[in-house]
Structure formats: C-alpha cells, structure tokens
Design an enzyme around this catalytic site. Structure first.
Site, PDB file in Angstrom:
ATOM      1  N   ASP A   1       0.789  -1.249   0.000  1.00 15.82           N
ATOM      2  CA  ASP A   1       0.000   0.000   0.000  1.00 15.82           C
ATOM      3  C   ASP A   1       0.817   1.293   0.000  1.00 15.82           C
ATOM      4  O   ASP A   1       0.449   2.258   0.689  1.00 15.82           O
ATOM      5  CB  ASP A   1      -0.963  -0.004   1.199  1.00 15.82           C
TER       6      ASP A   1
ATOM      7  N   GLN B   1       8.463 -14.457  21.613  1.00 19.73           N
ATOM      8  CA  GLN B   1       8.207 -15.891  21.767  1.00 19.73           C
ATOM      9  C   GLN B   1       8.921 -16.712  20.674  1.00 19.73           C
ATOM     10  O   GLN B   1       8.342 -17.633  20.092  1.00 19.73           O
ATOM     11  CB  GLN B   1       6.702 -16.179  21.745  1.00 19.73           C
TER      12      GLN B   1
ATOM     13  N   LYS C   1      -7.670  -5.070   4.707  1.00 19.38           N
ATOM     14  CA  LYS C   1      -6.364  -4.733   5.271  1.00 19.38           C
ATOM     15  C   LYS C   1      -5.353  -5.833   4.925  1.00 19.38           C
ATOM     16  O   LYS C   1      -4.210  -5.553   4.606  1.00 19.38           O
ATOM     17  CB  LYS C   1      -6.460  -4.533   6.794  1.00 19.38           C
TER      18      LYS C   1
ATOM     19  N   CYS D   1      -2.136  -2.725   7.657  1.00 17.23           N
ATOM     20  CA  CYS D   1      -2.123  -3.635   6.506  1.00 17.23           C
ATOM     21  C   CYS D   1      -0.876  -4.525   6.445  1.00 17.23           C
ATOM     22  O   CYS D   1      -0.953  -5.659   5.983  1.00 17.23           O
ATOM     23  CB  CYS D   1      -2.277  -2.836   5.218  1.00 17.23           C
TER      24      CYS D   1
ATOM     25  N   GLU E   1      -4.583  -0.754  -1.405  1.00 17.84           N
ATOM     26  CA  GLU E   1      -5.909  -0.883  -0.773  1.00 17.84           C
ATOM     27  C   GLU E   1      -6.866  -0.033  -1.609  1.00 17.84           C
ATOM     28  O   GLU E   1      -6.678   1.177  -1.739  1.00 17.84           O
ATOM     29  CB  GLU E   1      -5.870  -0.397   0.679  1.00 17.84           C
TER      30      GLU E   1
ATOM     31  N   VAL F   1       3.238   0.257   4.229  1.00 21.64           N
ATOM     32  CA  VAL F   1       2.502   0.973   5.279  1.00 21.64           C
ATOM     33  C   VAL F   1       1.077   0.446   5.399  1.00 21.64           C
ATOM     34  O   VAL F   1       0.542  -0.103   4.456  1.00 21.64           O
ATOM     35  CB  VAL F   1       2.456   2.483   4.955  1.00 21.64           C
ATOM     36  N   THR F   2       0.469   0.658   6.566  1.00 19.01           N
ATOM     37  CA  THR F   2       1.123   1.049   7.801  1.00 19.01           C
ATOM     38  C   THR F   2       1.483  -0.219   8.580  1.00 19.01           C
ATOM     39  O   THR F   2       0.828  -1.242   8.431  1.00 19.01           O
ATOM     40  CB  THR F   2       0.233   1.955   8.684  1.00 19.01           C
TER      41      THR F   2
ATOM     42  N   LYS G   1      -6.493  -4.791  -3.303  1.00 15.58           N
ATOM     43  CA  LYS G   1      -7.090  -5.519  -2.172  1.00 15.58           C
ATOM     44  C   LYS G   1      -8.117  -4.643  -1.475  1.00 15.58           C
ATOM     45  O   LYS G   1      -7.844  -3.487  -1.152  1.00 15.58           O
ATOM     46  CB  LYS G   1      -5.992  -5.969  -1.201  1.00 15.58           C
TER      47      LYS G   1
HETATM   48  C1  C5J Z   1      -3.056   0.409   5.554  1.00 16.01           C
HETATM   49  C2  C5J Z   1      -4.830   1.572   6.682  1.00 16.01           C
HETATM   50  N1  C5J Z   1      -2.526   0.262   4.352  1.00 16.01           N
HETATM   51  N2  C5J Z   1      -4.047   2.007   7.666  1.00 16.01           N
HETATM   52  N3  C5J Z   1      -4.328   0.889   5.621  1.00 16.01           N
HETATM   53  O1  C5J Z   1      -2.405   0.171   6.544  1.00 16.01           O
HETATM   54  O2  C5J Z   1      -6.021   1.835   6.690  1.00 16.01           O
END
Ligand code: C5J
Length: 223
Positions: free
Chosen positions: A23, A201, A131, A161, A71, A156-157, A128
C-alpha cells in the site's frame, strides 16, 4: 545462506523470496489522501520510501518476484462494507471526492502507487479491498504459481495492513520477515510494538531485520 535477523537468523531458500510492498499509494503517503482525512501526519511515512526503493532495486537486479499492493475499492463501493466506510471521525470518507479524486477508490489518481516505487511492467500489482492482502484477492494462487516459500515485507502502515498481511501469510505457511526501516506507521509506538509482537516468543509471527542486513543476505545468497 541467511539474513542476520531478530530473533535469530532467517534462513534463505534456494529460490529467492518475494518482496511484498504493501500500500505505498498516494492515499496513505501524500497530503489530501485517506490517511490525511483521518487526521494523520502523513509526512511520517516518507522515511521508508528510499529504503523500499533500495530493496526494490536489489530485488529487480537479483530477479526476485515482487508483489505491489494497493488498498482500493470498486467505484460502486460494493466491496466496501458499511462498517468500514462509516468508521472514524473523518472529514472525508472512503468514496468521497478529495483533492486527489475519490478516496481509496480503484483508478483514482490518489489510489496510485507513489512514483518513486511505481511497479515496472510485468510486476504484480494487486488490488485488495481489505487490510490483509490475502482477503478477496488471488495472492495465494499467485505465490503458489511463483513457487515462493519466503516473503519479505515492507510498506505501510506497520500495524494495520502490513501486520495483517504478515499474519495471514504466516498462517498459510510462508516464512515471513518484516524489514524494520522499510515500514512506517503514523504512530511510532505502534510500529515498535508490532516489531516486538512479531519477534516475541521465538518469532511467533516471523522475523525482522534492517534493510542493510536484508540486502547483504540477499546479495550473498543470490548475487
Ligand atoms: C493500511 C490503513 N494500508 N491504515 N491501511 O495500513 O487503513
């Protein structure tokens, strides 16, 4: 061959891993997009752009598969659940017209991947609606066709996502590494928490490493 990583070395397979770039679209990175409409400081995301550009150049030179995601929703928003559209205390919502066109809508200027990281002809660019990049997309089939077992994550972020997709990939049996400086969040504390959660872990979700170590490992293994 391996990458020096946390929580321990990330063993590289015979076939190179795929570079997954999540994204890196104007909607999240530039003023006037969806991220901005939600009240975020989008300037924070700039730090990972040159890092991803370096990884992209390395991946292209070494002939690694690449997956770019965006996205995006259909123009009629039929793939955008009302629960997603109505959430958030924002000035503009998904599908509303902003300075770069309709927010988070496929084909709008603001939905394009930023120029510095634009996909080259022939590279996979996956749209897509969620997320996670496996939800309602052909990503699993694409990776199976490519014969890929290992994924290197950027984008990101970090905690939305990127982390969602990495967890989806982990559950599908991929060995996943998140490039620490190749990802950013509007919230630095969330980025750090995500890196810690992934590697806790004994690597419950996977590995993390800095770009420098990733490029060095890739050069040793496939250069
Ligand atoms: C992504 C969002 N790409 N933060 N989307 O992380 O809505």
């Amino acid at each position: 061959m391996h990458i020096d990583a946390r929580p321990y070395a990330y063993a590289l397979p015979e076939r190179p891993p795929a570079l997954v770039i999540i994204d890196m679209q104007r909607d999240f990175v530039e003023p006037g997009g969806f991220g901005d409409a939600l009240g975020n400081d989008v300037g924070r995301l700039q730090a990972c752009v040159p890092v991803i550009a370096r990884l992209l150049a390395t991946a292209r030179r070494l002939g690694m598969p690449m997956i770019h995601t965006r996205e995006a929703h259909r123009p009629d928003l039929s793939d955008c659940p009302p629960s997603k559209r109505l959430r958030g205390d924002c000035r503009l919502r998904i599908g509303d017209a902003g300075p770069m066109g309709r927010l988070l809508v496929d084909g709008e200027p603001g939905n394009a991947i930023i120029e510095a990281l634009a996909p080259a002809p022939g590279e996979v660019e996956l749209v897509k609606p969620g997320k996670g990049a496996f939800y309602a997309t052909p990503l699993q089939e694409i990776l199976q066709q490519l014969g890929v077992s290992h994924l290197l994550f950027t984008g990101v972020t970090t905690e939305v996502c990127v982390q969602t997709t990495m967890r989806e990939a982990n559950d599908r049996g991929y060995s996943c590494l998140l490039v620490e400086d190749g990802t950013e969040s509007y919230f630095p504390e969330f980025k750090q928490a995500t890196l810690d959660m992934i590697t806790a872990q004994g690597g419950i979700v996977g590995w993390t490493a800095a770009c420098e170590a990733v490029c060095a490992g890739l050069e040793r293994a496939y250069g």
